[in-house]
Design an enzyme around this catalytic site. Structure first.
Site, PDB file in Angstrom:
ATOM      1  N   SER A 153      39.498  33.657  -1.029  1.00  0.00           N
ATOM      2  CA  SER A 153      39.612  32.269  -0.550  1.00  0.00           C
ATOM      3  C   SER A 153      40.674  32.097   0.539  1.00  0.00           C
ATOM      4  O   SER A 153      41.357  31.077   0.590  1.00  0.00           O
ATOM      5  CB  SER A 153      39.864  31.311  -1.721  1.00  0.00           C
ATOM      6  OG  SER A 153      38.767  31.344  -2.623  1.00  0.00           O
ATOM      7  N   ASN A 171      34.315  39.817   5.839  1.00  0.00           N
ATOM      8  CA  ASN A 171      33.275  40.416   4.992  1.00  0.00           C
ATOM      9  C   ASN A 171      32.135  39.401   4.913  1.00  0.00           C
ATOM     10  O   ASN A 171      32.248  38.405   4.207  1.00  0.00           O
ATOM     11  CB  ASN A 171      33.874  40.707   3.603  1.00  0.00           C
ATOM     12  CG  ASN A 171      32.827  41.121   2.589  1.00  0.00           C
ATOM     13  OD1 ASN A 171      31.693  41.461   2.958  1.00  0.00           O
ATOM     14  ND2 ASN A 171      33.188  41.108   1.311  1.00  0.00           N
ATOM     15  N   LYS A 197      29.310  39.649   3.567  1.00  0.00           N
ATOM     16  CA  LYS A 197      28.483  39.753   2.359  1.00  0.00           C
ATOM     17  C   LYS A 197      26.997  39.664   2.758  1.00  0.00           C
ATOM     18  O   LYS A 197      26.641  40.086   3.851  1.00  0.00           O
ATOM     19  CB  LYS A 197      28.889  38.697   1.336  1.00  0.00           C
ATOM     20  CG  LYS A 197      30.402  38.692   1.095  1.00  0.00           C
ATOM     21  CD  LYS A 197      30.825  37.960  -0.134  1.00  0.00           C
ATOM     22  CE  LYS A 197      32.337  38.036  -0.252  1.00  0.00           C
ATOM     23  NZ  LYS A 197      32.853  37.461  -1.476  1.00  0.00           N
ATOM     24  N   GLU A 218      32.484  42.745  -6.198  1.00  0.00           N
ATOM     25  CA  GLU A 218      31.067  42.443  -6.456  1.00  0.00           C
ATOM     26  C   GLU A 218      30.273  43.736  -6.667  1.00  0.00           C
ATOM     27  O   GLU A 218      29.285  43.749  -7.406  1.00  0.00           O
ATOM     28  CB  GLU A 218      30.506  41.591  -5.297  1.00  0.00           C
ATOM     29  CG  GLU A 218      31.044  40.159  -5.374  1.00  0.00           C
ATOM     30  CD  GLU A 218      31.208  39.441  -4.046  1.00  0.00           C
ATOM     31  OE1 GLU A 218      30.608  39.871  -3.036  1.00  0.00           O
ATOM     32  OE2 GLU A 218      31.946  38.430  -4.020  1.00  0.00           O
ATOM     33  N   GLU A 271      42.221  41.945  -3.899  1.00  0.00           N
ATOM     34  CA  GLU A 271      41.410  40.735  -4.020  1.00  0.00           C
ATOM     35  C   GLU A 271      41.284  40.371  -5.501  1.00  0.00           C
ATOM     36  O   GLU A 271      40.406  40.903  -6.203  1.00  0.00           O
ATOM     37  CB  GLU A 271      40.008  40.984  -3.454  1.00  0.00           C
ATOM     38  CG  GLU A 271      39.996  41.329  -1.982  1.00  0.00           C
ATOM     39  CD  GLU A 271      38.618  41.049  -1.364  1.00  0.00           C
ATOM     40  OE1 GLU A 271      38.547  40.213  -0.471  1.00  0.00           O
ATOM     41  OE2 GLU A 271      37.637  41.648  -1.820  1.00  0.00           O
TER      42      GLU A 271
HETATM   43  P1  PGA Z   1      36.178  34.790  -0.058  1.00  0.00           P
HETATM   44  O1  PGA Z   1      35.729  36.317  -0.261  1.00  0.00           O
HETATM   45  O2  PGA Z   1      37.095  34.766   1.126  1.00  0.00           O
HETATM   46  O3  PGA Z   1      34.907  34.038   0.183  1.00  0.00           O
HETATM   47  O4  PGA Z   1      36.878  34.381  -1.296  1.00  0.00           O
HETATM   48  C1  PGA Z   1      36.613  37.366  -0.038  1.00  0.00           C
HETATM   49  C2  PGA Z   1      35.941  38.683  -0.337  1.00  0.00           C
HETATM   50  O5  PGA Z   1      35.183  38.768  -1.324  1.00  0.00           O
HETATM   51  O6  PGA Z   1      36.133  39.689   0.387  1.00  0.00           O
END
Ligand code: PGA
Length: 266
Positions: free
Chosen positions: A231, A32, A34, A120, A189
């Site tokens: 993470s 992802n 983002k 988010e 998540e």
């Molecule tokens: P992250 O994000 O691996 O940076 O924690 C995961 C996600 O929000 O899909």
């Protein structure tokens, strides 16, 4: 039982246990991105991912990129075993919905996946559990695979509500029925693990994944892939993936670095 035959029996049982789950649920690792990237950096990242196959990574690989880069991802990845998708989708088919992007538009760009209900989006765009389910349905109607994201906040976990929050978030999705649910992917998540460097332990994640599996099984969708996200990096992927109900990962930050992302899948 003599020592040797007991050893042979236990080994056979161990092989049986490790081999029975694989054919049911393929390992899946989705990046992802983002709101990161630009044409130049994306070109390098996509070129590094392009040669990956399930033989080299032992997982199906995909990237969910920002809308403006879908054409770039499609061009860079077509003919490869890496698939691509978007990070959100509109519930509307078409019309006066400024700023929205429909499922059929995503199909036009060869998308396989659409994330829906990322935390988010739930928190910054006030997406409700029902809206997320409606988005999943819109994706399915266009032949996309929705990746339905669920997860509790730290306050909810501390209050002992992790599983009940996940069940509440999933309820309208499960109400879509077994036929629909069997075509989607769920990503667990925990909000407190996203972008914080604080991963859920494999046991914490497995506990929630098992609860999700039970909810899916109850409607006849027990083989749906359930990804863990929050993470995930190369250093913790193997221990997470060793859990019986963790079928892969949804990866944020680490998906922006080709070597790290490929190492997670490997
Ligand atoms: P992250 O994000 O691996 O940076 O924690 C995961 C996600 O929000 O899909």
């Amino acid at each position: 039982m003599p020592g040797l035959s007991r050893f042979v029996l236990l080994t056979a049982m161990a092989i049986e246990m490790t081999t029975t789950r694989t054919p049911l649920r393929e390992r899946l690792v989705i990046g992802n991105w983002k709101m990161h990237g630009n044409l130049a950096d994306n070109a390098k990242l996509l070129a590094a991912l392009r040669p990956a196959t399930t033989a080299t990574t032992s997982a199906q690989l995909a990237v969910c990129v920002p809308f403006p880069y879908l054409a770039q991802a499609a061009e860079a990845l077509k003919g490869s075993s890496v698939s691509w998708g978007a990070q959100d989708i509109s519930v509307q088919k078409q019309g006066a919905f400024t700023g929205e992007v429909s499922a059929s538009m995503l199909k036009d760009f060869g998308c396989t996946w659409a994330l829906v209900g990322h935390s988010e989006r739930r928190s910054m765009h006030a997406e409700t559990d029902q809206l997320v389910a409606d988005k999943a349905q819109a994706a399915l109607a266009a032949g996309l695979i929705p990746v339905v994201c669920v997860g509790e906040s730290l306050a909810e976990r501390d209050a002992g509500q992790a599983i009940s929050v996940i069940q509440r978030q999933l309820a309208p999705v499960l109400a879509l029925g077994a036929e629909a649910v069997n075509k989607l992917v769920v990503a667990y998540e925990p909000v407190w693990a996203i972008g914080t460097g604080r991963t859920a332990t494999p046991e914490q994640a497995q506990e929630v994944h098992a609860a999700i599996r039970a909810a899916l099984q109850a409607i006849g969708a027990g083989n749906v892939q359930i990804l863990y996200g929050g993470s995930v990096k190369a250093a913790n992927a193997a221990s997470l993936f060793s859990m019986p109900d963790i079928d892969g990962a949804l990866v944020g930050g680490a998906a922006l670095v080709a070597d790290e992302f490929l190492a997670i899948a490997a």
